[in-house]
Scaffold this active site. Structure first.
Site, PDB file in Angstrom:
ATOM      1  N   THR A  11     -38.467 -34.570  60.661  1.00  0.00           N
ATOM      2  CA  THR A  11     -38.367 -34.062  59.289  1.00  0.00           C
ATOM      3  C   THR A  11     -37.270 -33.024  59.106  1.00  0.00           C
ATOM      4  O   THR A  11     -36.968 -32.648  57.972  1.00  0.00           O
ATOM      5  CB  THR A  11     -39.714 -33.444  58.851  1.00  0.00           C
ATOM      6  OG1 THR A  11     -40.099 -32.436  59.798  1.00  0.00           O
ATOM      7  CG2 THR A  11     -40.801 -34.508  58.783  1.00  0.00           C
ATOM      8  N   THR A  45     -35.498 -30.601  64.997  1.00  0.00           N
ATOM      9  CA  THR A  45     -36.089 -29.272  65.134  1.00  0.00           C
ATOM     10  C   THR A  45     -37.448 -29.164  64.465  1.00  0.00           C
ATOM     11  O   THR A  45     -38.108 -28.138  64.577  1.00  0.00           O
ATOM     12  CB  THR A  45     -35.144 -28.194  64.567  1.00  0.00           C
ATOM     13  OG1 THR A  45     -34.654 -28.610  63.278  1.00  0.00           O
ATOM     14  CG2 THR A  45     -33.964 -27.957  65.492  1.00  0.00           C
ATOM     15  N   SER A  46     -37.874 -30.203  63.779  1.00  0.00           N
ATOM     16  CA  SER A  46     -39.233 -30.241  63.230  1.00  0.00           C
ATOM     17  C   SER A  46     -39.603 -31.701  63.021  1.00  0.00           C
ATOM     18  O   SER A  46     -38.750 -32.532  62.694  1.00  0.00           O
ATOM     19  CB  SER A  46     -39.345 -29.481  61.899  1.00  0.00           C
ATOM     20  OG  SER A  46     -40.698 -29.429  61.470  1.00  0.00           O
ATOM     21  N   SER A  47     -40.873 -32.006  63.246  1.00  0.00           N
ATOM     22  CA  SER A  47     -41.301 -33.390  63.102  1.00  0.00           C
ATOM     23  C   SER A  47     -42.787 -33.458  62.806  1.00  0.00           C
ATOM     24  O   SER A  47     -43.523 -32.473  62.984  1.00  0.00           O
ATOM     25  CB  SER A  47     -41.001 -34.187  64.383  1.00  0.00           C
ATOM     26  OG  SER A  47     -41.802 -33.717  65.443  1.00  0.00           O
TER      27      SER A  47
END
Length: 389
Positions: free
Chosen positions: A77, A97-99
């Site tokens: 994401t 860096t975000s998921s």
């Protein structure tokens, strides 16, 4: 918004059939919480060449979007700490860096927490907020505190949780510190990987409480899911329950090795044939063992100008290295610095092989305020103690 009740029920069926989803209360949470609320504004799908294709919720075919949302995979994401799918219109490069972690992993972890009604849970790493919502549905929003270090990620998660009807204690800050205002907690769960479990998490957990976190080094593989129970004396003990893979907690993430490694490894103290191929470290359990044996080492892949494969182990803190070059089926290792990294790792790989190559689930763990001790039972040569600085 398209009703995804059928997709949620199908997801619950798959999770139950796989053996991951075992309790009616968690099944009810999976069926009730729409995962799509936690994927706005969109996701990045991997394509060939290391690039990413942005897909946004708005503008996508509803059926195609639902298929992506309820697929059995993690969905990226955010890239490079700031980029979201709505900010680009074409293929991009970048580091995740975000998921939103695969639902199989999320549900497996919350099931392993063994929560009971009215338990208070501290979650480290809110991420998209999907796992937070599942726990809010199961335990009640007043019993869930979630911590996220990235303000932008936290803001999106808060908005999604509010849309889903939950107002939990969301804290933006250092995920390693937790949130002492509501301590102690009955359970602590981390949805990010750490090199070691911070003692602050142990201190904020009631005796008899469970801490669940992915532990290992910074290699991106060779990490395990640790489940420890906090004792009356303030220590914690448990085991690695199996393989697990999460993004590294940002405050514990090691920076990439920079500079010219060939220059740093130009002068070696020793050179010999390796007893094990260094490619063994690309396998999960050997990589986990290597990171226990040499926790500061980094595994780096490179190539010469002529295209020959080079592999390195490099410890920037100890200024030590092992450089590997292939010659047919054999590998030569050159080592330099105060620590002979490959000697240390090779010794433990030999002991592990002689013990029958036990799986990662054979590893036990004991945590105090001063050290982390790992061991494999009945194997006195397979014990590692990491002192906390």
């Amino acid at each position: 918004m398209t009703d995804t009740a059928l997709e949620r029920r199908a997801l619950a069926d798959r999770l139950e059939k796989s053996g991951v989803l075992t309790t009616p209360e968690w099944r009810a949470a999976v069926e009730a919480v729409p995962r799509e609320l936690f994927l706005h504004p969109g996701v990045f799908l991997p394509v060939e060449g290391g690039r990413w294709r942005p897909v946004t919720a708005v503008g996508s075919d509803p059926a195609e979007w639902a298929k992506i949302v309820y697929s059995d995979r993690s969905l990226t994401t955010q890239l490079d700490g700031h980029l979201t799918a709505d900010q680009v219109g074409d293929l991009v490069t970048g580091s995740p860096t975000s998921s939103s972690t695969t639902p199989f992993t999320v549900v497996d972890m919350v099931e392993r927490l063994e929560v009971e009604a009215a338990h208070r849970v501290l979650e480290i790493g809110t991420g998209t907020g999907y796992s937070s919502a599942l726990m809010c549905h199961r335990l009640g929003e007043d019993n869930v505190t979630t911590v996220e270090v990235d303000p932008a990620v936290s803001a999106r998660a808060d908005a999604a949780l509010e849309t889903a009807g939950f107002e939990t204690w969301t804290v933006t800050g250092d995920g390693l510190l937790g949130h002492p205002r509501r301590a102690p907690y009955d359970r602590v769960i981390a949805t990010c990987a750490v090199r070691r479990i911070p003692y602050t998490w142990i201190r904020q957990t009631k005796p008899g409480g469970i801490v669940l976190a992915t532990v290992g080094g910074a290699w991106g593989h060779g990490t395990g899911l640790a489940r420890v129970v906090v004792g009356e004396d303030g220590t914690a003990e448990g085991r690695i329950t199996g393989r697990s893979s999460f993004m590294q907690a940002r405050s514990q993430a090691a920076p990439p090795v920079s500079g010219d490694l060939s220059a740093r490894t130009a002068y070696a103290d020793t050179e010999r044939q390796a007893e094990f191929p260094p490619t063994l470290l690309e396998e999960w359990m050997p990589a986990f063992l290597a990171q226990l044996a040499a926790p500061g080492a980094r595994f780096v892949r490179a190539a010469t100008r002529e295209g020959a494969q080079l592999l390195y182990l490099y410890d920037p803190e100890r200024e030590s290295f092992a450089e590997f070059t292939a010659a047919g089926d054999a590998w030569t290792v050159r080592q330099g610095g105060p620590v002979a990294l490959w000697d240390v790792i090779e010794r433990d790989l030999t002991a592990w092989r002689d013990a029958g190559s036990p799986d990662i689930s054979a590893v036990r763990l004991h945590i105090t305020d001063r050290s982390h001790t790992y061991w494999i039972e009945d194997n006195p040569l397979l014990i590692w103690q990491h002192h906390v600085a």
